[in-house]
Design a protein around this motif. Structure first.
Motif, PDB file in Angstrom:
ATOM      1  N   GLY A  38       0.840  -1.188   0.000  1.00 17.27           N
ATOM      2  CA  GLY A  38       0.000   0.000   0.000  1.00 17.27           C
ATOM      3  C   GLY A  38       0.878   1.241   0.000  1.00 17.27           C
ATOM      4  N   ARG A  39       0.299   2.380   0.378  1.00 18.87           N
ATOM      5  CA  ARG A  39       0.983   3.678   0.426  1.00 18.87           C
ATOM      6  C   ARG A  39       0.192   4.581   1.344  1.00 18.87           C
ATOM      7  NH1 ARG A  39       5.877   5.051  -2.049  1.00 18.87           N
ATOM      8  NH2 ARG A  39       6.373   2.857  -2.169  1.00 18.87           N
ATOM      9  N   GLY A  40       0.727   5.717   1.703  1.00 19.91           N
ATOM     10  CA  GLY A  40      -0.053   6.736   2.414  1.00 19.91           C
ATOM     11  C   GLY A  40      -0.379   6.344   3.847  1.00 19.91           C
ATOM     12  N   GLU A  41      -1.525   6.787   4.344  1.00 23.13           N
ATOM     13  CA  GLU A  41      -1.884   6.636   5.767  1.00 23.13           C
ATOM     14  C   GLU A  41      -1.849   5.183   6.231  1.00 23.13           C
ATOM     15  OE1 GLU A  41      -2.047  10.416   6.245  1.00 23.13           O
ATOM     16  OE2 GLU A  41      -2.740   9.231   7.946  1.00 23.13           O
ATOM     17  N   HIS A  42      -2.275   4.273   5.364  1.00 24.54           N
ATOM     18  CA  HIS A  42      -2.411   2.875   5.788  1.00 24.54           C
ATOM     19  C   HIS A  42      -1.265   1.996   5.301  1.00 24.54           C
ATOM     20  CE1 HIS A  42      -6.451   3.124   7.570  1.00 24.54           C
ATOM     21  NE2 HIS A  42      -6.607   4.121   6.706  1.00 24.54           N
ATOM     22  N   VAL A  43      -0.178   2.602   4.814  1.00 19.72           N
ATOM     23  CA  VAL A  43       0.933   1.776   4.324  1.00 19.72           C
ATOM     24  C   VAL A  43       1.297   0.752   5.402  1.00 19.72           C
ATOM     25  CG1 VAL A  43       2.776   3.323   5.163  1.00 19.72           C
ATOM     26  CG2 VAL A  43       3.191   1.837   3.191  1.00 19.72           C
ATOM     27  N   CYS A  44       1.615  -0.451   4.970  1.00 20.63           N
ATOM     28  CA  CYS A  44       1.812  -1.570   5.900  1.00 20.63           C
ATOM     29  C   CYS A  44       2.689  -1.175   7.090  1.00 20.63           C
ATOM     30  CB  CYS A  44       2.446  -2.747   5.162  1.00 20.63           C
ATOM     31  SG  CYS A  44       2.721  -4.132   6.273  1.00 20.63           S
ATOM     32  N   VAL A  45       2.126  -1.295   8.266  1.00 19.65           N
ATOM     33  CA  VAL A  45       2.856  -0.903   9.482  1.00 19.65           C
ATOM     34  C   VAL A  45       3.882  -1.981   9.856  1.00 19.65           C
ATOM     35  CG1 VAL A  45       1.271  -1.878  11.196  1.00 19.65           C
ATOM     36  CG2 VAL A  45       2.404   0.271  11.693  1.00 19.65           C
ATOM     37  N   GLY A  46       3.732  -3.179   9.271  1.00 17.71           N
ATOM     38  CA  GLY A  46       4.663  -4.270   9.587  1.00 17.71           C
ATOM     39  C   GLY A  46       5.711  -4.496   8.520  1.00 17.71           C
ATOM     40  N   MET A  47       5.863  -3.528   7.599  1.00 11.70           N
ATOM     41  CA  MET A  47       6.745  -3.819   6.452  1.00 11.70           C
ATOM     42  C   MET A  47       8.215  -3.966   6.855  1.00 11.70           C
ATOM     43  SD  MET A  47       6.734  -0.343   4.256  1.00 11.70           S
ATOM     44  CE  MET A  47       7.048   1.238   4.978  1.00 11.70           C
ATOM     45  N   HIS A  48       8.631  -3.256   7.908  1.00  9.96           N
ATOM     46  CA  HIS A  48      10.047  -3.397   8.295  1.00  9.96           C
ATOM     47  C   HIS A  48      10.309  -4.800   8.840  1.00  9.96           C
ATOM     48  CE1 HIS A  48      10.256   0.835   7.604  1.00  9.96           C
ATOM     49  NE2 HIS A  48       9.377   1.076   8.549  1.00  9.96           N
ATOM     50  N   LEU A  49       9.328  -5.314   9.596  1.00 12.25           N
ATOM     51  CA  LEU A  49       9.468  -6.675  10.118  1.00 12.25           C
ATOM     52  C   LEU A  49       9.451  -7.685   8.965  1.00 12.25           C
ATOM     53  CD1 LEU A  49       9.578  -8.659  12.487  1.00 12.25           C
ATOM     54  CD2 LEU A  49       7.084  -8.559  12.598  1.00 12.25           C
ATOM     55  N   ALA A  50       8.529  -7.499   8.015  1.00 15.90           N
ATOM     56  CA  ALA A  50       8.449  -8.429   6.884  1.00 15.90           C
ATOM     57  C   ALA A  50       9.763  -8.416   6.099  1.00 15.90           C
ATOM     58  CB  ALA A  50       7.286  -8.048   5.973  1.00 15.90           C
ATOM     59  N   ARG A  51      10.300  -7.214   5.875  1.00 16.95           N
ATOM     60  CA  ARG A  51      11.566  -7.116   5.137  1.00 16.95           C
ATOM     61  C   ARG A  51      12.706  -7.777   5.914  1.00 16.95           C
ATOM     62  NH1 ARG A  51      11.060  -3.509   0.957  1.00 16.95           N
ATOM     63  NH2 ARG A  51       9.595  -1.801   1.240  1.00 16.95           N
ATOM     64  N   LEU A  52      12.676  -7.587   7.240  1.00 15.45           N
ATOM     65  CA  LEU A  52      13.720  -8.176   8.075  1.00 15.45           C
ATOM     66  C   LEU A  52      13.684  -9.702   7.984  1.00 15.45           C
ATOM     67  CD1 LEU A  52      15.908  -7.804  10.259  1.00 15.45           C
ATOM     68  CD2 LEU A  52      14.081  -7.666  11.961  1.00 15.45           C
ATOM     69  N   GLU A  53      12.486 -10.259   8.088  1.00 16.13           N
ATOM     70  CA  GLU A  53      12.357 -11.724   8.026  1.00 16.13           C
ATOM     71  C   GLU A  53      12.801 -12.239   6.655  1.00 16.13           C
ATOM     72  OE1 GLU A  53       8.615 -13.266  10.122  1.00 16.13           O
ATOM     73  OE2 GLU A  53       8.123 -11.183   9.757  1.00 16.13           O
ATOM     74  N   MET A  54      12.341 -11.584   5.605  1.00 13.59           N
ATOM     75  CA  MET A  54      12.683 -12.040   4.248  1.00 13.59           C
ATOM     76  C   MET A  54      14.186 -11.896   3.990  1.00 13.59           C
ATOM     77  SD  MET A  54       9.482 -10.427   2.110  1.00 13.59           S
ATOM     78  CE  MET A  54       9.869 -11.202   0.530  1.00 13.59           C
ATOM     79  N   GLY A  55      14.731 -10.767   4.421  1.00 12.21           N
ATOM     80  CA  GLY A  55      16.161 -10.510   4.185  1.00 12.21           C
ATOM     81  C   GLY A  55      17.037 -11.505   4.930  1.00 12.21           C
ATOM     82  N   ALA A  56      16.652 -11.811   6.186  1.00  7.42           N
ATOM     83  CA  ALA A  56      17.457 -12.749   6.993  1.00  7.42           C
ATOM     84  C   ALA A  56      17.481 -14.119   6.314  1.00  7.42           C
ATOM     85  CB  ALA A  56      16.871 -12.858   8.400  1.00  7.42           C
ATOM     86  N   LEU A  57      16.353 -14.539   5.798  1.00  7.71           N
ATOM     87  CA  LEU A  57      16.308 -15.861   5.131  1.00  7.71           C
ATOM     88  C   LEU A  57      17.107 -15.838   3.824  1.00  7.71           C
ATOM     89  CD1 LEU A  57      12.579 -16.864   5.706  1.00  7.71           C
ATOM     90  CD2 LEU A  57      14.592 -17.925   6.742  1.00  7.71           C
ATOM     91  N   LEU A  58      16.946 -14.782   3.045  1.00  5.70           N
ATOM     92  CA  LEU A  58      17.660 -14.727   1.750  1.00  5.70           C
ATOM     93  C   LEU A  58      19.171 -14.715   1.965  1.00  5.70           C
ATOM     94  CD1 LEU A  58      15.564 -12.255  -0.457  1.00  5.70           C
ATOM     95  CD2 LEU A  58      15.900 -14.715  -0.796  1.00  5.70           C
ATOM     96  N   GLU A  59      19.602 -13.963   2.963  1.00  8.71           N
ATOM     97  CA  GLU A  59      21.047 -13.877   3.256  1.00  8.71           C
ATOM     98  C   GLU A  59      21.611 -15.275   3.536  1.00  8.71           C
ATOM     99  OE1 GLU A  59      24.342 -11.808   3.403  1.00  8.71           O
ATOM    100  OE2 GLU A  59      22.671 -10.456   3.795  1.00  8.71           O
ATOM    101  N   ARG A  60      20.895 -16.029   4.360  1.00 15.47           N
ATOM    102  CA  ARG A  60      21.396 -17.361   4.736  1.00 15.47           C
ATOM    103  C   ARG A  60      21.239 -18.371   3.606  1.00 15.47           C
ATOM    104  NH1 ARG A  60      20.770 -13.945   7.947  1.00 15.47           N
ATOM    105  NH2 ARG A  60      22.249 -13.788   9.655  1.00 15.47           N
TER     106      ARG A  60
END
Ligand code: HEM
Length: 393
Positions: free
Chosen positions: A335-357
């Protein structure tokens, strides 16, 4: 309604839930706004109009629900997702505190350690069913702990969350079948995930503390607890499995990523752009509004087709190509604006940690078998059996 293209296309058949892209292409070709006669709803299929609508919460309101069915929308009014400022701002401020980018540093070591553990295990096996053995692991174990949920109920979390997502479409059989699980989930939130039974240091407990300080109304706490669970599990699980599948289908892109780990954040964005786990939400127009030269009336429901906008060639050249050097940080999958995903940093962190390994340990993925999710609000794999070619030590 003169001048507005009309389509009787059904976005909720099994086939369209699995592969909506030909329909999206047709809708994009029809115009910037198309009336979907089956659902008495307008659709914005192109990138620019979706983005503009997201940035204009006064005209495109969330407060009357963001799903399709009128009754479901009426029931959801007042959730964080289904509210407008100033009520939304107050709830989101409290909800978003533990999910802010700077707070992610506190949970990074734990997520990285868990990512290490799960990747070592599945790659050691030589093959795995990605959804249950790899993708579910971090969201299910880490997130449930961080929220501080009571043990009992955790094993039902995925069933409950999928049920809520199934109420996102029209009042069809999928939505009807979801009813009992939605009731169970609400009862868990109101009766079980409450102070005394939740972990005192978890995110859910922090909601009740915020209510004690008068920052939010106490009756908002159970539904805000659901905000940590419903949108955080399947979305991230699907995104992880989609990403593995894309790299299996594009071994050249996996090699690029293995050679240059700075591409990981861009690969995450590119995967979310191309295979968006949440294809759409909707808004209700609060005023007469012109879109692409045509006037829509106040009270119209408008579907924002994020997954279609993300494949709009007016915005992304050669949009069906998976290219991790593209850097599409402006995609609409969160999404974007007022309702942009509030959990996106966590989602990116989880995805990034798995991809790195995975990049450390896997030279190549091969898809052995797969089965799609069929859900009214989500897209991706229900089952993805993959073999790993281990990286040279
Ligand atoms: C890859 C994973 C994810 C995807 C694709 C995703 C997608 C989205 C989208 C598209 C929206 C916008 C809703 C709108 O336009 O009305 C949203 C909002 C939201 N997301 Fe996520 N999400 C993901 C992960 C998460 C996680 C991990 C959490 C929680 C820990 C979360 C919690 C929320 C909440 C609470 C909202 C509502 C925010 C608001 O209304 O202000 N999401 N998400």
């Amino acid at each position: 309604m003169s001048g507005i293209p009309v389509s009787d296309v059904d976005l909720y058949t099994d086939a369209a839930r699995v592969d909506p892209y030909a329909i999206y292409e047709e809708l994009r070709a029809r115009g910037p706004v198309v009336y979907l006669s089956r659902y008495d709803m307008y659709a914005l299929p192109r990138y620019d109009e979706v983005r503009s609508a997201l940035m204009d919460w006064q005209a495109f309101s969330s407060a009357r629900g963001v799903f399709v069915d009128r009754e479901v929308n009426a029931r959801l009014e007042g959730l964080t997702l289904c509210s407008d400022p100033p009520e939304h701002t107050a709830m989101r401020t409290v909800l978003g505190r533990p999910l802010r980018a700077d707070r992610m540093r506190e949970v990074t070591p734990r997520i990285e350690a868990e990512a290490d553990r799960v990747v070592e295990r599945v790659v050691g096996q030589g093959r795995c069913e990605v959804v249950t053995e790899l993708a579910e692991y971090l969201p299910m174990s880490v997130v449930s702990d961080l929220v501080g949920l009571p043990e009992q109920g955790r094993e039902k979390m995925l069933e409950w969350a999928a049920a809520i997502w199934n109420t996102q479409g029209p009042a069809d059989e999928r939505a009807a079948a979801a009813g009992p699980a939605v009731e169970e989930f609400m009862s868990f939130a109101v009766n079980d995930a409450v102070p005394g039974r939740i972990h005192p240091d978890g995110w859910a407990a922090q909601l009740y503390e915020a209510a004690d300080r008068g920052e939010i109304a106490p009756d908002k706490c159970p539904v805000m607890m659901l905000d940590y669970v419903t949108p955080s599990l399947d979305t991230t699980i699907l995104a992880i499995a989609n990403t593995v599948a894309l790299f299996a289908q594009h071994p050249d892109q996996w090699e690029l990523l293995r050679d240059d780990r700075s591409l990981i954040p861009h690969a995450i964005n590119e995967s979310l752009r191309l295979e968006s786990p949440v294809p759409q939400f909707s808004r209700l127009l609060t005023e007469d509004h012109e879109i692409g030269g045509v006037e829509l009336s106040a009270g119209s429901r408008v579907a924002l087709l994020y997954a279609s906008g993300n494949r709009d060639d007016r915005h992304y050249p050669d949009p069906t190509r998976f290219d991790i050097t593209r850097r599409p940080s402006d995609h609409l999958a969160f999404g974007r604006g007022e309702h942009v995903c509030v959990g996106m940093h966590l989602a990116r962190l989880e995805m990034g940690a798995l991809l790195e390994r995975l990049a450390d340990r896997v030279a190549r993925f091969d898809i052995l078998d797969s089965r799609p999710v069929i859900n009214n609000g989500l897209r991706g794999f229900d089952y993805l059996d993959v073999a790993f070619e281990p990286a040279a030590a």
